[in-house]
Scaffold this active site. Sequence first.
Site, PDB file in Angstrom:
ATOM      1  N   TYR A 148      53.574 -21.713 -28.108  1.00 21.58           N
ATOM      2  CA  TYR A 148      53.282 -20.966 -26.880  1.00 21.58           C
ATOM      3  C   TYR A 148      51.844 -20.488 -26.916  1.00 21.58           C
ATOM      4  O   TYR A 148      51.402 -19.924 -27.917  1.00 21.58           O
ATOM      5  CB  TYR A 148      54.219 -19.757 -26.754  1.00 21.58           C
ATOM      6  CG  TYR A 148      54.000 -18.941 -25.494  1.00 21.58           C
ATOM      7  CD1 TYR A 148      54.268 -19.474 -24.234  1.00 21.58           C
ATOM      8  CD2 TYR A 148      53.517 -17.634 -25.560  1.00 21.58           C
ATOM      9  CE1 TYR A 148      54.079 -18.724 -23.074  1.00 21.58           C
ATOM     10  CE2 TYR A 148      53.329 -16.875 -24.400  1.00 21.58           C
ATOM     11  CZ  TYR A 148      53.606 -17.426 -23.162  1.00 21.58           C
ATOM     12  OH  TYR A 148      53.425 -16.683 -22.026  1.00 21.58           O
ATOM     13  N   ASP A 241      45.256 -20.969 -32.129  1.00 23.68           N
ATOM     14  CA  ASP A 241      45.709 -19.806 -31.384  1.00 23.68           C
ATOM     15  C   ASP A 241      46.247 -18.802 -32.402  1.00 23.68           C
ATOM     16  O   ASP A 241      47.376 -18.928 -32.881  1.00 23.68           O
ATOM     17  CB  ASP A 241      46.785 -20.232 -30.386  1.00 23.68           C
ATOM     18  CG  ASP A 241      47.339 -19.062 -29.585  1.00 23.68           C
ATOM     19  OD1 ASP A 241      47.077 -17.899 -29.962  1.00 23.68           O
ATOM     20  OD2 ASP A 241      48.045 -19.317 -28.591  1.00 23.68           O
ATOM     21  N   LYS A 269      46.765  -9.632 -28.945  1.00 26.59           N
ATOM     22  CA  LYS A 269      47.702  -8.711 -29.596  1.00 26.59           C
ATOM     23  C   LYS A 269      47.005  -7.685 -30.502  1.00 26.59           C
ATOM     24  O   LYS A 269      46.487  -6.705 -29.989  1.00 26.59           O
ATOM     25  CB  LYS A 269      48.821  -9.504 -30.263  1.00 26.59           C
ATOM     26  CG  LYS A 269      49.592 -10.278 -29.165  1.00 26.59           C
ATOM     27  CD  LYS A 269      50.875 -10.946 -29.519  1.00 26.59           C
ATOM     28  CE  LYS A 269      51.567 -11.405 -28.230  1.00 26.59           C
ATOM     29  NZ  LYS A 269      51.856 -12.801 -28.106  1.00 26.59           N
TER      30      LYS A 269
HETATM   31  C1  PLP Z   1      51.498 -13.694 -26.865  1.00 21.90           C
HETATM   32  C2  PLP Z   1      50.841 -15.011 -27.080  1.00 21.90           C
HETATM   33  C3  PLP Z   1      49.939 -15.552 -26.165  1.00 21.90           C
HETATM   34  C4  PLP Z   1      49.715 -14.972 -24.800  1.00 21.90           C
HETATM   35  O1  PLP Z   1      49.167 -13.702 -24.833  1.00 21.90           O
HETATM   36  P1  PLP Z   1      49.378 -12.749 -23.545  1.00 21.90           P
HETATM   37  O2  PLP Z   1      48.520 -11.572 -23.848  1.00 21.90           O
HETATM   38  O3  PLP Z   1      50.851 -12.447 -23.498  1.00 21.90           O
HETATM   39  O4  PLP Z   1      48.936 -13.507 -22.355  1.00 21.90           O
HETATM   40  C5  PLP Z   1      49.245 -16.682 -26.525  1.00 21.90           C
HETATM   41  N1  PLP Z   1      49.446 -17.272 -27.715  1.00 21.90           N
HETATM   42  C6  PLP Z   1      50.330 -16.803 -28.604  1.00 21.90           C
HETATM   43  C7  PLP Z   1      50.472 -17.476 -29.925  1.00 21.90           C
HETATM   44  C8  PLP Z   1      51.065 -15.663 -28.315  1.00 21.90           C
HETATM   45  O5  PLP Z   1      51.981 -15.230 -29.175  1.00 21.90           O
END
Ligand code: PLP
Length: 428
Positions: A148, A241, A269
């Site tokens: 994701y 990511d 985060k």
């Molecule tokens: C949470 C998440 C996102 C998206 O971040 P948001 O601030 O919710 O848009 C992207 N990549 C990973 C791996 C995530 O866990």
Amino acid sequence: MSVSITDTKSAELYARALQRLPGGVNSPVRAMRAIGRDPIFIDRAEGAEIVDVDGNRYVDYVCSWGPLIHGHAHPEIVDAVITATRRGTSYGAPTAGEVDLADEVARRFPSVEMLRMTSSGTEASMSAIRLARAVTGRTTLLKFAGAYHGHVDGLLAQAGSGLATAGIPASPGVPESATHETVIVPWNDGEAVAKACAEHELAAILAEPYPANMGLVPPVEGFLELLRNKADENGALLVFDEVITGFRVAAGGVQERAGVAADLTVMGKVIGGGLPAAAYGGSRALMDNIAPAGDVYQAGTLSGNPLAVAAGLATLRMLDDAAYVRLSATTEALASGLRDAAAGAGVPVAVTTVPGLLTIFFAETAPRDYAGAQACDHEAYAAFCRGLLARGVYPPPSQYEAWFPSLAHTSEHLDLTLDAAHAAFAEL
Ligand SMILES: *Cc1c(COP(=O)(O)O)cnc(C)c1O
């Protein structure tokens, strides 16, 4: 012994919320549908504990899905935000804090010489892809099934049948034109990556280097190195990511632990300390293409917001070496306690762990990829979660989400959690 909790006020709020908010929530997993119950409305939180609107107290393993590595309402972070708030909440002009935060990030991530802040991880990955496409002059992306990267159209793609397939939309409203340039391969499948690289000129290979959005499914030995090599051979950028893993599994994220550097890193985060902030970054040569230094356009009204920057700075500054040792020990103690509790009840589970993250999979062996995660016993996970919630423990309400132990979790919290786990396993 099943404990009953009152949920009158949550139920009332949920009924009202359903009239105004789709599904009663502002982000889907919060609705708890995957574990077959209604959402719990939160009143307040402190440290590792959250309190719902009915006064029930829980040991929290969601911790806002990752930002709260120091737990809820840490006094230093709260003070930093209050101090910043008094000076104005947003200017739409640069501040010293943004430069300080960029320095702190660069110090931890040698591959990130420059960065651009955004308000969400979704924006950051969307913008990193735009940059990768701009500098390579290519459009096709490689991503992994079950990974994701936010709700970007082109990344809300799921695998078709067979290996290295062009993605098909994973949601109504995502056009095929947005996903047919996304190639999807199974995680941990080096042959599939090689085949996709042989067949496509890629703009980027995009990976969560420790995927944690299909449950935590760490890479097999050598897999991240393989991604690095394949990206180089192909002429693609390697984009990691690290929205979850950055500043969590180590100060410098997976790149520090694995010794594999990305071309572009997506962060989120923890970097915002519980306020909306995210970033993407890489070498000076790449990042100088971003406007106004270069011509790749990207902007944001609240990007680098002073409150979020203050929370992020306070968060990062408290993350010293001792903090990572402690977070790792907490994670390991929780993981081994959960394994023992499951074994004691004769419930087959596999617990995966890296510092600061774990998943308890209801399966004989830990999944290697998304298909493996899908094959787990999701009903058993759901029942286990309901059993935990009834005993004051708030787990991530989906088999596909990782647990987020924090620095605020004490041995008392772990004891309470494992007692609840014993009882919840016994009920299965
Ligand atoms: C949470 C998440 C996102 C998206 O971040 P948001 O601030 O919710 O848009 C992207 N990549 C990973 C791996 C995530 O866990």
